[in-house]
Design an enzyme around this catalytic site. Structure first.
Site, PDB file in Angstrom:
ATOM      1  CE1 TYR A 106       4.245   4.404  13.089  1.00  0.00           C
ATOM      2  CE2 TYR A 106       2.596   3.686  14.672  1.00  0.00           C
ATOM      3  CZ  TYR A 106       3.629   3.400  13.808  1.00  0.00           C
ATOM      4  OH  TYR A 106       4.052   2.103  13.668  1.00  0.00           O
ATOM      5  CG  HIS A 116      10.668   3.705  12.071  1.00  0.00           C
ATOM      6  ND1 HIS A 116      10.550   2.337  12.136  1.00  0.00           N
ATOM      7  CD2 HIS A 116      11.565   3.960  11.083  1.00  0.00           C
ATOM      8  CE1 HIS A 116      11.330   1.784  11.227  1.00  0.00           C
ATOM      9  NE2 HIS A 116      11.956   2.748  10.569  1.00  0.00           N
ATOM     10  CE  LYS A 147       9.336   2.498  18.385  1.00  0.00           C
ATOM     11  NZ  LYS A 147       9.755   2.987  17.118  1.00  0.00           N
TER      12      LYS A 147
END
EC number: 4.6.1.16
Length: 170
Positions: A106, A116, A147
């Site tokens: 994170y 997220h 990601k």
């Protein structure tokens, strides 16, 4: 302040005290259940190193050296070094198991439940071989879940070099 944890086969369990709730709520360690906080072995090693966890196996205290040795026996030591480095840099680090990675990362200021994770982290020792198909799958999975892929290469001197890998359309 140190909290006492009980070493199990795969996790460390801490009774749900105010300290345990603070470790989870403020610093995002482990998974909180009604009556306990459950830590991964890697999280427990980090908290132990920082003097926040007294680790017990039944009625015997486990020394930091014994626990680091256990991590090595289980093939977790290199992952621990990367976890420690990322935590020391101020990131929240959680398991990446369901994405086929060692960790989810994170951004600073982000946290599970609020934001997220931004990255998936793969840990590679400098002597490991990465096959092109495996590498491609790491990148595709990261891209597929919105990601970025952070490859952490660990050398024999325990130095870590990070590479940010992004998927591009040819």
């Amino acid at each position: 302040m140190r909290v006492e944890g009980q070493l199990g086969d795969e996790v460390v369990t801490i009774k749900a005290t105010s300290i345990a709730r603070r470790l989870h709520g403020k610093s995002h360690y482990g998974k909180m259940y009604e009556d306990r906080l459950q830590l991964s072995l890697i999280e427990a090693a980090y908290l132990m190193e920082r003097g926040k966890l007294k680790l017990m196996k039944d009625d015997d205290e486990v020394s930091p050296e014994e626990f680091i040795s256990l991590l090595g026996e289980r093939g977790l030591y290199s992952k621990y070094l990367v976890y420690r480095d990322l935590r020391n840099r101020g990131y929240i680090v959680k398991t990446g198991f369901k994405y086929g990675a060692e960790f989810r990362l994170y951004e600073r200021g982000g946290a599970p439940g609020r934001t997220h994770s931004a990255y998936l982290v793969r840990v590679i020792s400098e002597n490991d071989t990465i096959h092109a198909l495996d590498f491609s799958s790491y990148v595709r999975v990261a891209h597929g879940v919105n990601k970025k892929l952070l490859m952490a290469f660990l050398d024999d001197e325990e130095d870590i070099t990070y590479y940010l890998v992004d998927w591009i359309r040819p």
